[in-house]
Design a protein around this motif. Structure first.
Motif, PDB file in Angstrom:
ATOM      1  N   ASP A 174      -3.232   3.824  -4.776  1.00 23.91           N
ATOM      2  CA  ASP A 174      -3.743   5.167  -4.476  1.00 23.91           C
ATOM      3  C   ASP A 174      -4.681   5.659  -5.583  1.00 23.91           C
ATOM      4  OD1 ASP A 174      -2.419   5.305  -2.097  1.00 23.91           O
ATOM      5  OD2 ASP A 174      -0.700   6.434  -2.868  1.00 23.91           O
ATOM      6  N   GLU A 175      -4.291   5.422  -6.834  1.00 20.23           N
ATOM      7  CA  GLU A 175      -5.142   5.833  -7.954  1.00 20.23           C
ATOM      8  C   GLU A 175      -6.476   5.092  -7.931  1.00 20.23           C
ATOM      9  OE1 GLU A 175      -3.123   5.380 -11.635  1.00 20.23           O
ATOM     10  OE2 GLU A 175      -1.526   6.806 -11.148  1.00 20.23           O
ATOM     11  N   THR A 222      -6.801   1.039   5.194  1.00 17.92           N
ATOM     12  CA  THR A 222      -5.403   1.330   4.881  1.00 17.92           C
ATOM     13  C   THR A 222      -4.664   1.815   6.115  1.00 17.92           C
ATOM     14  OG1 THR A 222      -5.960   1.902   2.596  1.00 17.92           O
ATOM     15  CG2 THR A 222      -3.869   2.726   3.442  1.00 17.92           C
ATOM     16  N   THR A 238       0.815  -1.218   0.000  1.00 18.30           N
ATOM     17  CA  THR A 238       0.000   0.000   0.000  1.00 18.30           C
ATOM     18  C   THR A 238       0.849   1.268   0.000  1.00 18.30           C
ATOM     19  OG1 THR A 238      -0.192  -0.059   2.421  1.00 18.30           O
ATOM     20  CG2 THR A 238      -1.957  -1.085   1.140  1.00 18.30           C
ATOM     21  N   ARG A 281      -7.981   3.832  -5.255  1.00 21.34           N
ATOM     22  CA  ARG A 281      -8.776   4.357  -4.143  1.00 21.34           C
ATOM     23  C   ARG A 281      -9.390   5.709  -4.504  1.00 21.34           C
ATOM     24  NH1 ARG A 281      -5.099   4.932   0.805  1.00 21.34           N
ATOM     25  NH2 ARG A 281      -6.953   6.055   1.504  1.00 21.34           N
ATOM     26  N   THR A 282      -8.616   6.556  -5.178  1.00 24.38           N
ATOM     27  CA  THR A 282      -9.127   7.868  -5.571  1.00 24.38           C
ATOM     28  C   THR A 282     -10.291   7.728  -6.547  1.00 24.38           C
ATOM     29  OG1 THR A 282      -6.942   8.869  -5.257  1.00 24.38           O
ATOM     30  CG2 THR A 282      -8.514  10.073  -6.625  1.00 24.38           C
ATOM     31  N   ALA A 327     -10.038   3.945   3.298  1.00 25.06           N
ATOM     32  CA  ALA A 327      -9.081   4.819   3.976  1.00 25.06           C
ATOM     33  C   ALA A 327      -8.819   4.318   5.389  1.00 25.06           C
ATOM     34  CB  ALA A 327      -9.604   6.246   4.007  1.00 25.06           C
ATOM     35  N   GLN A 365     -12.344   6.709  -2.311  1.00 25.11           N
ATOM     36  CA  GLN A 365     -11.946   6.141  -1.035  1.00 25.11           C
ATOM     37  C   GLN A 365     -10.605   6.689  -0.542  1.00 25.11           C
ATOM     38  OE1 GLN A 365     -13.662   3.527   0.888  1.00 25.11           O
ATOM     39  NE2 GLN A 365     -15.306   4.329  -0.383  1.00 25.11           N
ATOM     40  N   SER A 366     -10.193   7.825  -1.068  1.00 20.51           N
ATOM     41  CA  SER A 366      -8.930   8.408  -0.623  1.00 20.51           C
ATOM     42  C   SER A 366      -9.090   9.004   0.777  1.00 20.51           C
ATOM     43  CB  SER A 366      -8.455   9.484  -1.602  1.00 20.51           C
ATOM     44  OG  SER A 366      -9.435  10.497  -1.742  1.00 20.51           O
ATOM     45  N   THR A 367      -7.965   9.161   1.465  1.00 21.36           N
ATOM     46  CA  THR A 367      -7.994   9.681   2.825  1.00 21.36           C
ATOM     47  C   THR A 367      -8.236  11.196   2.806  1.00 21.36           C
ATOM     48  OG1 THR A 367      -6.448   7.972   3.557  1.00 21.36           O
ATOM     49  CG2 THR A 367      -6.706   9.908   4.977  1.00 21.36           C
TER      50      THR A 367
END
Length: 475
Positions: A259-260, A369, A249, A262-263, A366, A267-269
């Motif tokens: 990360d891409e 992770t 991760t 999730r974005t 998020a 779901q990004s932080t």
């Protein structure tokens, strides 16, 4: 981690006189849904598990040894830096502003980048300074202040969100990149990319064996090593799968793809907005602080009080405004269970909270992770977490030693054994092979340090196999 018959170091090496195992076995397709559908797949999984283990094991061994050291570094850090980190319990703590003033009097160099007020009765306050000569750009100088007396108890270089001090930082970087910088991170990503493949393959192979062949008691020699390898691997496999997934991760290439993804899924932080809302007046207040000071506008004590009013309990970190148009950011930094990751932005001119981010409102991925990384690094459940990681590291070291031992003993103790038969893929029915290859291609694309080496393994295997085949024909 599984029942892996050892083979020779060269993918296509055959013993004198040739080895019938180098011949491509004739396909033996099984009817869809039949129990025999697994039989053609087992040699393929076996061959992949072995060759991946042989070539990836040295990287995994380094990761296991350094990971073992890192898991123990948290407790070692408390002992080595006890003077800086702890103080005798006093009666009343000084205002945070007074503690920062004491730190700046002792260390006027650099600029204050963050302040971590004493999170416990016997804990010091940390004032972090950036731009200090001799301190790496990605590190800070942490000045430790007695919250009761204002005494500066020392200053140490610090790294990362967990506040790693020199000992743990050195071990952390050794585990992450072998002190080779960004290029060195490829070793750890390579190991993490393959660990789950080896673990999953070993687990499948172990449970596909007859129960009588899994036992360790009453066996000896290579059979005992094989049984112990499989038993330990079966128990530890879930842990290995977890370490592999969480390690990827924050890796360089696979981590960027994650990360891409999730974005794209929303779901990004999330992060708190540090923009001040007081207009020109706020900018004037922020700029009025003396260079290198943490005090801007209403001051640290009122900023901390505003964050406390929003429910931000210890431990917290106060980050001064980055520029004239920014707000203070106060964020919780507790990585142990239960996580405390709330954050607020506070206007430096008025002391009013301008934005709030709650960990409870973070998207599911998020949160997962965050929990996964903290569990991987040994902070989520404290000492118990660290002991579990050390046991997993020891298990991986044992499995690697046993794997190479079996490889040696297959050659009767004088040389490494013959290769596992080629052509396993030809035995797999098309209705299984085609989806399997498609899935491998997708995974290899998102995890490039799995996909690229796998293509390389296959090409080398094909070339060496063709060479061996032509030599037999010429003979």
């Amino acid at each position: 981690m599984s029942t892996v018959p050892p083979t020779s170091p060269a993918l296509g090496t055959a013993p004198p006189g040739g080895d019938p195992s180098d011949e491509t076995p004739k396909p033996t397709p099984a009817a869809p849904g039949s129990r025999g559908a697994w039989a053609p797949l087992r040699p393929l999984v076996l061959r992949l598990h072995f060759y991946a283990g042989v070539f990836v094991a040295p990287f995994l061994l380094v990761a296991a040894v350094t990971g073992f050291l890192y898991a123990g570094a948290f407790q070692a850090e408390k002992l080595v830096y006890a003077h800086e980190m702890t103080v005798p319990v006093g009666d009343v703590k000084l205002p945070v502003s007074a503690q920062v003033e004491a730190a700046r009097k002792a260390h006027p160099e650099g600029t204050v980048s963050a302040v971590r007020p004493s999170p416990g009765r016997d804990a010091t306050t940390r004032v972090m300074l950036s731009g200090v000569a001799g301190v790496a750009a990605t590190h800070t100088l942490a000045v430790f202040v007695d919250p009761y007396t204002g005494e500066v108890r020392g200053a140490l270089e610090q790294y990362g969100s967990t506040g790693a001090l020199p000992l743990r930082t050195w071990i952390d970087e050794f585990h992450r990149d072998l002190h080779l910088g960004e290029n060195g991170r490829l070793y750890s990503e390579f190991a993490a990319s393959w660990l789950w493949v080896i673990a999953a393959g070993g687990l499948v192979l172990w449970f596909s064996r007859r129960r009588a062949l899994r036992k360790v008691r009453g066996t000896s020699g290579r059979r005992r090593a094989l049984g112990l390898h499989g038993t330990v691997g079966a128990w530890a496999a879930v842990g290995f799968l977890f370490l592999s997934a969480t390690g990827l991760t924050w890796s360089t290439y696979a981590g960027a793809n994650i990360d891409e993804l999730r974005t794209s899924l929303g779901q990004s932080t999330p992060s708190v907005s540090a923009a001040a809302s007081g207009g020109d007046h706020a900018g004037h207040a922020a700029a009025s602080g003396s260079g290198g000071d943490a005090e801007h506008g209403v001051g640290l004590d009122e900023i901390l009080a505003a964050a406390r009013a929003e429910g931000l309990g210890d431990p917290v970190e106060i980050v001064p405004p980055a520029d004239a148009s920014s707000a203070y950011v106060v964020k919780q930094v507790q990585r142990s269970w239960p996580e405390k990751q709330d954050a607020v932005a506070v206007d430096p001119a008025t002391g009013e909270v301008t934005d709030v981010s709650r960990f409870a409102d973070h998207p599911l991925l998020a949160k997962l992770t965050r929990w996964g990384i903290d569990l991987h690094t040994g902070v989520l459940f404290g000492l118990a977490n660290q002991i579990a990681l050390m046991l997993l590291a020891l298990a991986l070291i044992l499995l690697i030693v046993l794997g190479y031992l079996m490889w040696w003993r297959r050659g009767r103790g004088s040389s490494f054994g013959r290769p596992i038969p080629r052509g396993a893929w030809a035995q797999v029915p098309p209705y299984v092979l085609v989806p399997l290859m498609a899935a491998v291609a997708v995974v290899g694309y998102f995890v490039p340090l799995l996909g690229i080496p796998l293509v390389g393994f296959v090409l080398v295997d094909v070339v060496l196999g063709e060479i061996a085949h032509r030599r037999r024909r010429a003979a």
